[in-house]
Motif scaffolding. Structure first.
Motif, PDB file in Angstrom:
ATOM      1  N   ARG A  13       4.382  -2.803  -0.173  1.00  0.00           N
ATOM      2  CA  ARG A  13       3.754  -2.650  -1.684  1.00  0.00           C
ATOM      3  C   ARG A  13       2.809  -3.883  -2.108  1.00  0.00           C
ATOM      4  O   ARG A  13       1.789  -3.593  -2.623  1.00  0.00           O
ATOM      5  CB  ARG A  13       5.011  -2.479  -2.601  1.00  0.00           C
ATOM      6  CG  ARG A  13       5.598  -1.026  -2.605  1.00  0.00           C
ATOM      7  CD  ARG A  13       6.449  -0.611  -3.688  1.00  0.00           C
ATOM      8  NE  ARG A  13       7.612  -1.630  -3.879  1.00  0.00           N
ATOM      9  CZ  ARG A  13       8.797  -1.290  -3.371  1.00  0.00           C
ATOM     10  NH1 ARG A  13       8.923  -0.326  -2.720  1.00  0.00           N
ATOM     11  NH2 ARG A  13       9.644  -2.264  -3.445  1.00  0.00           N
ATOM     12  N   LYS A  14       3.438  -4.859  -1.939  1.00  0.00           N
ATOM     13  CA  LYS A  14       2.501  -6.281  -2.354  1.00  0.00           C
ATOM     14  C   LYS A  14       1.362  -6.218  -1.537  1.00  0.00           C
ATOM     15  O   LYS A  14       0.172  -6.663  -1.998  1.00  0.00           O
ATOM     16  CB  LYS A  14       3.261  -7.363  -1.978  1.00  0.00           C
ATOM     17  CG  LYS A  14       4.652  -7.758  -2.800  1.00  0.00           C
ATOM     18  CD  LYS A  14       5.400  -9.146  -2.476  1.00  0.00           C
ATOM     19  CE  LYS A  14       6.739  -9.225  -3.276  1.00  0.00           C
ATOM     20  NZ  LYS A  14       7.355 -10.250  -2.809  1.00  0.00           N
ATOM     21  N   ARG A  17      -1.093  -3.613  -3.330  1.00  0.00           N
ATOM     22  CA  ARG A  17      -1.411  -4.026  -4.429  1.00  0.00           C
ATOM     23  C   ARG A  17      -2.497  -5.077  -4.112  1.00  0.00           C
ATOM     24  O   ARG A  17      -3.445  -5.401  -5.122  1.00  0.00           O
ATOM     25  CB  ARG A  17      -0.372  -4.643  -5.321  1.00  0.00           C
ATOM     26  CG  ARG A  17       0.540  -3.544  -5.607  1.00  0.00           C
ATOM     27  CD  ARG A  17       1.714  -3.859  -6.211  1.00  0.00           C
ATOM     28  NE  ARG A  17       2.807  -2.636  -6.657  1.00  0.00           N
ATOM     29  CZ  ARG A  17       3.875  -2.754  -7.333  1.00  0.00           C
ATOM     30  NH1 ARG A  17       4.408  -4.073  -7.334  1.00  0.00           N
ATOM     31  NH2 ARG A  17       4.732  -1.871  -7.884  1.00  0.00           N
ATOM     32  N   GLU A 335       3.828   0.044   5.364  1.00  0.00           N
ATOM     33  CA  GLU A 335       2.644   0.136   4.946  1.00  0.00           C
ATOM     34  C   GLU A 335       2.062   1.469   5.182  1.00  0.00           C
ATOM     35  O   GLU A 335       1.308   1.875   4.345  1.00  0.00           O
ATOM     36  CB  GLU A 335       1.774  -1.212   5.270  1.00  0.00           C
ATOM     37  CG  GLU A 335       0.270  -1.432   4.527  1.00  0.00           C
ATOM     38  CD  GLU A 335      -0.263  -2.458   4.944  1.00  0.00           C
ATOM     39  OE1 GLU A 335      -1.693  -2.672   4.830  1.00  0.00           O
ATOM     40  OE2 GLU A 335       0.302  -3.665   5.494  1.00  0.00           O
ATOM     41  N   LEU A 338       3.563   4.239   3.228  1.00  0.00           N
ATOM     42  CA  LEU A 338       3.338   4.238   1.841  1.00  0.00           C
ATOM     43  C   LEU A 338       1.754   4.598   1.330  1.00  0.00           C
ATOM     44  O   LEU A 338       1.516   5.209   0.334  1.00  0.00           O
ATOM     45  CB  LEU A 338       3.400   2.719   1.163  1.00  0.00           C
ATOM     46  CG  LEU A 338       4.838   2.223   0.803  1.00  0.00           C
ATOM     47  CD1 LEU A 338       4.942   0.795   0.414  1.00  0.00           C
ATOM     48  CD2 LEU A 338       5.463   3.161  -0.306  1.00  0.00           C
ATOM     49  N   THR A 342       1.276   7.988  -0.837  1.00  0.00           N
ATOM     50  CA  THR A 342       0.850   7.646  -2.089  1.00  0.00           C
ATOM     51  C   THR A 342      -0.463   8.661  -2.363  1.00  0.00           C
ATOM     52  O   THR A 342      -0.847   9.363  -3.081  1.00  0.00           O
ATOM     53  CB  THR A 342       0.352   6.448  -2.565  1.00  0.00           C
ATOM     54  OG1 THR A 342       1.450   5.661  -2.178  1.00  0.00           O
ATOM     55  CG2 THR A 342      -0.394   6.231  -3.636  1.00  0.00           C
TER      56      THR A 342
END
Length: 407
Positions: A13-14, A17, A335, A338, A342
Motif C-alpha cells: 500500500r505504501k 500510494r 502489490e 492490490l 483496486t
C-alpha cells in the motif's frame, strides 16, 4: 504467518500510494476490462429479461407462424438457429389457421411500404402494419384511447396507432378522428394503443411506433402483393398449445405440398431462439472485452518489473538482514494483487454508473448479476497474481551482494 502477510500488504500500500499516477495508469487496463465485461454481461441479461417479459406479457398460449424453416446448427460458437429455406404464407394458410381446432384467435401481420403524411409532415418513425381485428387479444394489449377496428372495417381506411406514433405524427396523445394520407389515400385514426413493453434487439417491429390498418386494406393497397411476415395464433389454453402447434404444422405442410418452408414456434421456442442469439453475442463481446484484462495484466507485470529495478538496493539490504525469498516474493505479489483488486473495484463502480445511465436514457434495462461481479473480481486478482509472479520471482532470487550494488 498472518503478520508476515499483513506486513507485505502494508508495504505494498505504501509503495502504491507513493506512486499514485503510475499506479492508476497501471490499473487502467483492468478498469476498462472489468467495466466492459460487467456492462456487456448486464446488458445481455437485461435484454433476455425484457424479451422474456414481452413474451410472457402476450401469454404462454401464443403460437407464431413464420415463413422460412429454421434449423439448429451445432458449431464451436454454440447452438445457432439459422434460416434453412425461404417461403411465403398465403391467404389459404391464414384461412386454415382460423379453422384449426383449439385456435381462439389469429391475425396475420404484413408490412406495407409507402409514405405517410400527417400533421407534422412525412412520418418515417415506424412501419405500417396490416393485421386482423384479433391483434389486441393476441398481444394482450389494451387500447388506451378509442377502439380497435372490427370485422366490418375490412377494406376501410381506418387505423390504430402506437403511442410514440401518435405524438410524432400529430403532437397529441389522443389524435382520435384525425387523418393522415398513405399511398394516396386518407386514413382516419380510430384508436391509440397503450405503450407496449420494449424489447431491444428484438426481430419484431416496434409496435409503439407502428400504424395498424386492416389486413384486407393492406392487400388492396398493394394489389394483393403484401405478404404476411408472420401469423399470431392464440390457443385455447397453454395445455393444448403444443397440440395446436402440431395440428397447424400438419395443416400448413399440406398446403405447401409437404415442403417445410415455414416455422411454427411456441412462446418457449421464441424465447429460446432469442436467448441463444443474445447469449452468443454476449459471449463474443465479453471475450473481446476480456482482452483488456490481459493487457492490464501485462501493464501490472511491467510496472512490477520497474518497481523491482528501482528497489534493488532495498531488496539487497532486506536480504542481508535476514529477509527470506518468500517474504520478498509475497511483497511484490501483494502489490500486484492490490493493483488488480483496486482496478476491479473501480471498474465495477464504473460499470454500475454506466448501467444506471443506460436505464435512464435508453430502453435498455441492464441486470447486474452478483456472480458476474464476484467472478470479475476473482479473475482480476488471478491476473494480478499470475502477471505479478514473474517479476516477484526475479526479485526474490536476487543475490544480496548484486542487489546491494544496484542503485
Amino acid at each position: 504467518m498472518k503478520s508476515v502477510t499483513h506486513g507485505a500488504f502494508a508495504t505494498a500500500r505504501k509503495t502504491i500510494r507513493s506512486h499514485r499516477s503510475r499506479s492508476y495508469m497501471t490499473m487502467l487496463g483492468i478498469i476498462i476490462g472489468i467495466a466492459s465485461v460487467v456492462t456487456i454481461a448486464s446488458i445481455g441479461e437485461g435484454v433476455k429479461h425484457q424479451v422474456s417479459g414481452q413474451i410472457n406479457h402476450a401469454g404462454d398460449s401464443i403460437i407464431t407462424i413464420r415463413p422460412g424453416a429454421d434449423q439448429t446448427v451445432q458449431s464451436r460458437l454454440g447452438t445457432l438457429v439459422v434460416p434453412k429455406a425461404t417461403g411465403t404464407i398465403s391467404d389459404r394458410d391464414i384461412q386454415a389457421v382460423q379453422k384449426t381446432k383449439g385456435v381462439v384467435a389469429s391475425a396475420p401481420l404484413t408490412l406495407v411500404a409507402g409514405t405517410v403524411k400527417a400533421t407534422h409532415g412525412i412520418y418515417n418513425g415506424g412501419p405500417v402494419v396490416g393485421t386482423g381485428d384479433d391483434l389486441p387479444l393476441l398481444l394482450n394489449q389494451q387500447i388506451g384511447f378509442g377502439v380497435f377496428f372490427i370485422p366490418d372495417d375490412d377494406g376501410q381506411n381506418v387505423a390504430v396507432i402506437g403511442q410514440h406514433a401518435a405524438v410524432q405524427m400529430f403532437d397529441s396523445e389522443v389524435p382520435l378522428g384525425q387523418t393522415f394520407t398513405f399511398r394516396g389515400q386518407t386514413f382516419m385514426v380510430r384508436g391509440v394503443f397503450n405503450e407496449f413493453p420494449a424489447a431491444p434487439f428484438s426481430a419484431d417491429v416496434s409496435f409503439n411506433d407502428a400504424i395498424f390498418i386492416p389486413y384486407s386494406t393492406a392487400r388492396q393497397l398493394t394489389s394483393n402483393g403484401a405478404q404476411p411476415y408472420e401469423i399470431l395464433v392464440k390457443a385455447r389454453t397453454q395445455l393444448v398449445a403444443s397440440a395446436v402447434a402440431g395440428e397447424l404444422t400438419s395443416t400448413i405442410l399440406k398446403n405447401h405440398g409437404n415442403t417445410k418452408d415455414f416455422a411454427v414456434l411456441q412462446a418457449s421456442d421464441s424465447l429460446a431462439q432469442t436467448s441463444s442469439v443474445l447469449s452468443l453475442l454476449t459471449e463474443l463481446v465479453v471475450g473481446a472485452a476480456a482482452i483488456s484484462l490481459f493487457v492490464g495484466g501485462i501493464g501490472i507485470m511491467n510496472i512490477t518489473l520497474v518497481s523491482v529495478t528501482e528497489r534493488l538496493h532495498e531488496i539487497g539490504i532486506r536480504k542481508a538482514v535476514g529477509a527470506t525469498n518468500r517474504q520478498i516474493l509475497n511483497e511484490f505479489i501483494a502489490e500486484a494483487m492490490l493493483l488488480s483488486f483496486t482496478g476491479a473495484i473501480i471498474g465495477i463502480v464504473v460499470s454500475l454508473i454506466v448501467n444506471l445511465l443506460l436505464r435512464i436514457f435508453s430502453d435498455l434495462q441492464p441486470v447486474v448479476q452478483w456472480q458476474v461481479l464476484v467472478g470479475a473480481t476473482l479473475v482480476s486478482m488471478l491476473i494480478g497474481i499470475v502477471f505479478g509472479s514473474i517479476p516477484a520471482l526475479q526479485a526474490a532470487r536476487k543475490d544480496p551482494i548484486t542487489a546491494l550494488r544496484g542503485e
